[in-house]
Design a protein around this motif. Structure first.
Motif, short mmCIF file in Angstrom:
data_model
loop_
_atom_site.label_atom_id
_atom_site.label_comp_id
_atom_site.label_asym_id
_atom_site.label_seq_id
_atom_site.Cartn_x
_atom_site.Cartn_y
_atom_site.Cartn_z
N THR A 9 -18.15 30.67 -32.99
CA THR A 9 -18.82 30.54 -31.41
C THR A 9 -17.27 30.86 -30.12
O THR A 9 -17.28 31.03 -28.74
N PHE A 10 -16.96 29.70 -30.50
CA PHE A 10 -15.87 30.43 -29.62
C PHE A 10 -14.71 31.30 -29.28
O PHE A 10 -14.21 31.45 -28.80
N SER A 11 -14.77 32.12 -30.40
CA SER A 11 -13.78 33.44 -30.25
C SER A 11 -14.54 34.35 -29.63
O SER A 11 -14.62 34.96 -29.10
N VAL A 12 -15.96 34.07 -29.99
CA VAL A 12 -17.09 35.36 -29.84
C VAL A 12 -16.95 34.88 -28.32
O VAL A 12 -16.93 35.55 -26.95
N LEU A 13 -16.77 33.43 -27.26
CA LEU A 13 -17.19 33.59 -25.62
C LEU A 13 -15.31 34.06 -25.67
O LEU A 13 -15.15 34.46 -24.21
N VAL A 14 -14.04 34.18 -26.42
CA VAL A 14 -12.89 34.51 -26.17
C VAL A 14 -13.74 35.98 -25.82
O VAL A 14 -12.36 36.28 -24.55
N SER A 15 -14.18 36.36 -26.34
CA SER A 15 -14.18 38.05 -26.11
C SER A 15 -15.02 38.22 -25.33
O SER A 15 -15.24 39.08 -24.24
N VAL A 16 -16.35 37.51 -25.37
CA VAL A 16 -17.10 37.80 -23.41
C VAL A 16 -16.37 37.51 -22.74
O VAL A 16 -16.26 38.19 -21.36
N PHE A 17 -15.31 36.48 -22.84
CA PHE A 17 -14.66 36.46 -21.13
C PHE A 17 -13.11 37.07 -21.36
O PHE A 17 -13.44 37.66 -20.02
N LEU A 18 -12.70 38.12 -22.17
CA LEU A 18 -11.97 39.30 -22.27
C LEU A 18 -12.70 40.96 -21.78
O LEU A 18 -12.38 40.95 -20.73
N LYS A 19 -13.28 40.37 -22.19
CA LYS A 19 -14.86 41.97 -21.49
C LYS A 19 -14.80 41.64 -20.74
O LYS A 19 -15.32 42.38 -19.48
N LEU A 20 -15.37 40.52 -19.30
CA LEU A 20 -15.58 40.50 -18.20
C LEU A 20 -14.31 40.49 -17.58
O LEU A 20 -14.36 40.45 -16.04
N ALA A 21 -13.45 39.81 -18.05
CA ALA A 21 -12.00 39.93 -16.95
C ALA A 21 -11.75 41.11 -16.23
O ALA A 21 -11.45 41.52 -15.13
N ARG A 22 -11.71 42.25 -17.47
CA ARG A 22 -11.10 43.51 -16.60
C ARG A 22 -12.60 43.47 -15.07
O ARG A 22 -12.72 44.49 -14.09
N ARG A 23 -14.29 42.96 -15.41
CA ARG A 23 -14.86 43.42 -13.94
C ARG A 23 -14.07 42.47 -12.82
O ARG A 23 -14.70 43.56 -11.31
#
Length: 299
Positions: A9-23
């Motif tokens: 779960t936390f690993s997926v949230l890290v990926s979501v963070f990185l995707k949103l970070a660009r935006r």
């Protein structure tokens, strides 16, 4: 099992963070640096490692923490290079195919016994990986972010094969090695807390020095977002190590469930939150992933 689920779960949230970070115009390298500072604080606050024994690591502990301290920030930089030269699709594939390295290590290094069901589970896990990594054509044109990546990939197509494949090889070997090192850290029992803290400190120092050498102009939003990233990343690593401690004789389960689970859940999150397209092959991959984890689960 809850430790494995929490780590995924936390690993997926890290990926979501990185995707949103660009935006959100977050400068990832600065967020990564603050992430290690946050991880150190959380490690001290929540795990309370014995500070008086930090310098009393075993020879294996020194090797593990030194390698992790170097590899954690280095692989991030290699990944960034791979994305720039080879594109996001090939880079992500190289990261996921790193699963092969810890699975081999489970049998060759950690001497896990191979049964018929476990062998079938491994084959299904690799099949799930292949299905999940396959993306529908034209998906790269679905969002402005992926359009930019597509243009970048086109420009990078003129790079020589060597300049493209060397960072991809680094991503593959780096992520696979990090998985093995975390398993080795888990074998130290309760002593893993001090090893983990020293790894975070070394990674943070090296990342900070790299940013200073580049004469970075600090960005408040990026640094503040790094606190969130650090909390997510610390939780991911902590529960991943705990999962290995929960299943000490079945590292294949943790290696496979973590990698396949992250990409399966990440695929569903991508479809639900970011409207990424899923093919029937992707959906079949999710089914195979669940079946593989069931087969690998100890009885």
């Amino acid at each position: 099992m809850h430790t494995l689920i929490l780590s995924i779960t936390f690993s997926v949230l890290v990926s979501v963070f990185l995707k949103l970070a660009r935006r959100c115009q977050v400068r990832i390298e600065q967020a990564i640096a603050m992430n290690y500072v946050t991880a150190c604080v959380l490690c001290l606050w929540l795990l309370r490692p014995p500070l008086e024994s930090l310098g009393q690591q075993t020879p294996t502990g020194w090797v593990v923490l030194s390698l992790l301290g170097v590899l954690l920030p280095a692989v991030f930089l290699i990944m960034a290079t791979a994305v720039r030269r080879a594109g996001i699709v090939l880079s992500d594939t190289a990261q996921r195919l790193a699963l092969i390295i810890p699975i081999l290590a489970a049998f060759l290094v950690f001497h896990e016994a191979l049964s018929g069901l476990k062998g079938l589970g491994i084959l299904m896990a690799l099949g799930a990986l292949a299905c999940l990594l396959r993306r529908p054509p034209l998906q790269a044109a679905d969002t402005p972010d992926t359009q930019a990546l597509s243009i970048e990939q086109t420009d990078d197509a003129n790079q020589t094969g060597r300049r493209m494949w060397l960072p991809l090889l680094g991503v593959w070997a780096g992520y696979g090695t990090i998985d093995i090192l975390f398993k080795q850290m888990a074998r130290t029992g309760s002593g893993f807390t001090s090893t983990l803290l020293l790894s975070f400190i070394l990674a943070g120092v090296l990342m900070g020095l790299w940013l200073l050498m580049r004469r970075t102009q600090w960005h408040a939003r990026s640094l503040l977002s790094g606190i969130l990233l650090g909390a997510l990343n610390f939780s991911n690593i902590y529960f991943y190590i705990r999962a290995h401690q929960t299943y000490p004789d079945n590292p294949t389960l943790v290696f496979a469930a973590m990698n396949i689970g992250v990409i399966a859940i990440g695929t569903l999150v991508g479809a639900g939150l970011f409207h990424e397209r899923l093919s029937r092959t992707n959906l079949a991959g999710i089914g195979l992933a669940l079946a593989a984890i069931v087969l690998l689960f100890p009885r």
